[in-house]
Design a protein around this motif. Structure first.
Motif, PDB file in Angstrom:
ATOM      1  N   TYR A   1       0.130 -46.474 -28.371  1.00  0.00           N
ATOM      2  CA  TYR A   1      -1.893 -46.169 -28.485  1.00  0.00           C
ATOM      3  C   TYR A   1      -2.911 -46.356 -27.411  1.00  0.00           C
ATOM      4  N   SER A   2      -2.534 -47.195 -27.154  1.00  0.00           N
ATOM      5  CA  SER A   2      -3.848 -47.216 -26.291  1.00  0.00           C
ATOM      6  C   SER A   2      -4.236 -46.826 -24.865  1.00  0.00           C
ATOM      7  N   VAL A   3      -3.535 -46.366 -24.805  1.00  0.00           N
ATOM      8  CA  VAL A   3      -3.222 -44.956 -23.819  1.00  0.00           C
ATOM      9  C   VAL A   3      -4.434 -43.415 -24.646  1.00  0.00           C
ATOM     10  N   VAL A   4      -3.846 -43.416 -25.895  1.00  0.00           N
ATOM     11  CA  VAL A   4      -4.426 -42.501 -26.476  1.00  0.00           C
ATOM     12  C   VAL A   4      -6.288 -42.300 -27.076  1.00  0.00           C
ATOM     13  N   THR A   5      -6.665 -43.988 -27.453  1.00  0.00           N
ATOM     14  CA  THR A   5      -7.625 -44.622 -28.121  1.00  0.00           C
ATOM     15  C   THR A   5      -7.986 -44.341 -26.118  1.00  0.00           C
ATOM     16  N   TYR A   6      -8.026 -44.629 -25.301  1.00  0.00           N
ATOM     17  CA  TYR A   6      -8.597 -44.894 -24.032  1.00  0.00           C
ATOM     18  C   TYR A   6      -9.248 -43.521 -23.682  1.00  0.00           C
ATOM     19  N   ILE A   7      -8.083 -42.409 -24.074  1.00  0.00           N
ATOM     20  CA  ILE A   7      -8.709 -40.929 -23.179  1.00  0.00           C
ATOM     21  C   ILE A   7      -9.637 -40.331 -24.714  1.00  0.00           C
ATOM     22  N   TYR A   8      -9.931 -40.579 -25.914  1.00  0.00           N
ATOM     23  CA  TYR A   8     -10.722 -40.223 -26.651  1.00  0.00           C
ATOM     24  C   TYR A   8     -12.159 -40.983 -26.530  1.00  0.00           C
ATOM     25  N   GLN A   9     -12.069 -42.508 -25.939  1.00  0.00           N
ATOM     26  CA  GLN A   9     -13.033 -42.767 -25.614  1.00  0.00           C
ATOM     27  C   GLN A   9     -13.977 -42.180 -24.622  1.00  0.00           C
ATOM     28  N   GLN A  10     -13.098 -41.660 -23.603  1.00  0.00           N
ATOM     29  CA  GLN A  10     -13.191 -41.533 -22.550  1.00  0.00           C
ATOM     30  C   GLN A  10     -14.571 -39.842 -23.253  1.00  0.00           C
ATOM     31  N   ARG A  11     -13.816 -39.393 -23.883  1.00  0.00           N
ATOM     32  CA  ARG A  11     -14.222 -37.693 -23.963  1.00  0.00           C
ATOM     33  C   ARG A  11     -15.892 -37.795 -24.828  1.00  0.00           C
ATOM     34  N   ILE A  12     -15.128 -38.770 -25.684  1.00  0.00           N
ATOM     35  CA  ILE A  12     -16.659 -38.777 -26.585  1.00  0.00           C
ATOM     36  C   ILE A  12     -18.416 -39.363 -26.229  1.00  0.00           C
ATOM     37  N   MET A  13     -18.073 -40.083 -24.655  1.00  0.00           N
ATOM     38  CA  MET A  13     -18.774 -41.061 -24.154  1.00  0.00           C
ATOM     39  C   MET A  13     -18.977 -40.721 -22.957  1.00  0.00           C
ATOM     40  N   LYS A  14     -19.804 -40.154 -22.614  1.00  0.00           N
ATOM     41  CA  LYS A  14     -20.019 -39.727 -20.792  1.00  0.00           C
ATOM     42  C   LYS A  14     -20.113 -40.941 -19.973  1.00  0.00           C
ATOM     43  N   THR A  15     -19.715 -41.571 -19.024  1.00  0.00           N
ATOM     44  CA  THR A  15     -20.469 -42.555 -18.161  1.00  0.00           C
ATOM     45  C   THR A  15     -20.589 -41.944 -16.959  1.00  0.00           C
ATOM     46  N   LEU A  16     -21.574 -42.793 -16.894  1.00  0.00           N
ATOM     47  CA  LEU A  16     -22.488 -43.102 -15.584  1.00  0.00           C
ATOM     48  C   LEU A  16     -23.352 -43.551 -14.351  1.00  0.00           C
ATOM     49  N   THR A  17     -23.228 -43.574 -13.296  1.00  0.00           N
ATOM     50  CA  THR A  17     -23.380 -44.441 -12.569  1.00  0.00           C
ATOM     51  C   THR A  17     -24.384 -45.057 -12.375  1.00  0.00           C
ATOM     52  N   GLU A  18     -24.875 -46.603 -12.038  1.00  0.00           N
ATOM     53  CA  GLU A  18     -26.512 -47.283 -12.539  1.00  0.00           C
ATOM     54  C   GLU A  18     -27.256 -45.857 -12.141  1.00  0.00           C
ATOM     55  N   GLU A  19     -27.580 -45.574 -11.031  1.00  0.00           N
ATOM     56  CA  GLU A  19     -28.267 -44.591 -11.270  1.00  0.00           C
ATOM     57  C   GLU A  19     -28.620 -43.153 -11.663  1.00  0.00           C
ATOM     58  N   GLU A  20     -27.616 -42.612 -12.429  1.00  0.00           N
ATOM     59  CA  GLU A  20     -27.691 -41.913 -13.562  1.00  0.00           C
ATOM     60  C   GLU A  20     -27.878 -42.345 -14.970  1.00  0.00           C
ATOM     61  N   PHE A  21     -27.663 -43.679 -15.204  1.00  0.00           N
ATOM     62  CA  PHE A  21     -28.327 -44.675 -16.083  1.00  0.00           C
ATOM     63  C   PHE A  21     -29.196 -44.671 -15.990  1.00  0.00           C
ATOM     64  N   ARG A  22     -30.022 -45.108 -15.023  1.00  0.00           N
ATOM     65  CA  ARG A  22     -31.344 -44.855 -15.261  1.00  0.00           C
ATOM     66  C   ARG A  22     -32.370 -43.940 -15.527  1.00  0.00           C
ATOM     67  N   ALA A  23     -32.117 -42.810 -14.957  1.00  0.00           N
ATOM     68  CA  ALA A  23     -32.727 -41.844 -15.194  1.00  0.00           C
ATOM     69  C   ALA A  23     -33.185 -41.259 -16.409  1.00  0.00           C
ATOM     70  N   GLY A  24     -31.742 -41.645 -17.579  1.00  0.00           N
ATOM     71  CA  GLY A  24     -32.418 -41.491 -18.513  1.00  0.00           C
ATOM     72  C   GLY A  24     -33.097 -42.207 -19.748  1.00  0.00           C
ATOM     73  N   TYR A  25     -32.238 -43.534 -19.278  1.00  0.00           N
ATOM     74  CA  TYR A  25     -32.251 -44.838 -20.706  1.00  0.00           C
ATOM     75  C   TYR A  25     -33.663 -45.023 -21.226  1.00  0.00           C
TER      76      TYR A  25
END
Length: 126
Positions: free
Chosen positions: A16-40
């Motif tokens: 359950y934990s692995v499936v939930t983690y994979i789903y979360q990673q599919r629905i949100m894009k994780t950005l580096t601080e530089e990428e995050f700062r460029a768009g927020y």
């Protein structure tokens, strides 16, 4: 027999934990601080930590909508605009992304490493 039940239960929790983690990673894009700062600045910036954590320091311009209140405050977030979220270290961000996705948000971005890894400008209360 008891050991078998325990093993099955542990396996189910892990799966359950692995499936939930994979789903979360599919629905949100994780950005580096530089990428995050460029768009927020062109998006909705949401700090999903609890108020005490937020008051102790948060990214300049962030609104505090704690994960514990997100379902009740979903009307405050526009699903047609990108949402940039962060928590302390990425655990709550994944759960917040699931709630946002259910509310129709499709562009969800997460700060890699969470607030602990942020080196940009912050604001503190008090």
């Amino acid at each position: 027999m008891n050991y078998l039940i325990l093993i099955i239960l542990c396996a189910a929790i892990i799966i359950y934990s692995v499936v939930t983690y994979i789903y979360q990673q599919r629905i949100m894009k994780t950005l580096t601080e530089e990428e995050f700062r460029a768009g927020y600045r062109k998006a909705q910036l949401i700090d999903v930590r609890e108020p005490k954590e937020y008051e102790g320091g948060h990214i300049l311009g962030a609104r505090n909508i704690p994960l514990s209140q997100l379902k009740h405050r979903k009307a405050e977030i526009r699903p047609d605009k990108p949402v940039y979220i962060y928590c302390q270290n990425n655990v709550r961000s994944g759960r917040a992304a699931q709630t946002l996705r259910k509310n129709g948000c499709r562009e969800i971005y997460n700060l890699k490493g969470g607030f602990k890894q942020w080196n940009g400008k912050i604001k503190k209360k008090g």
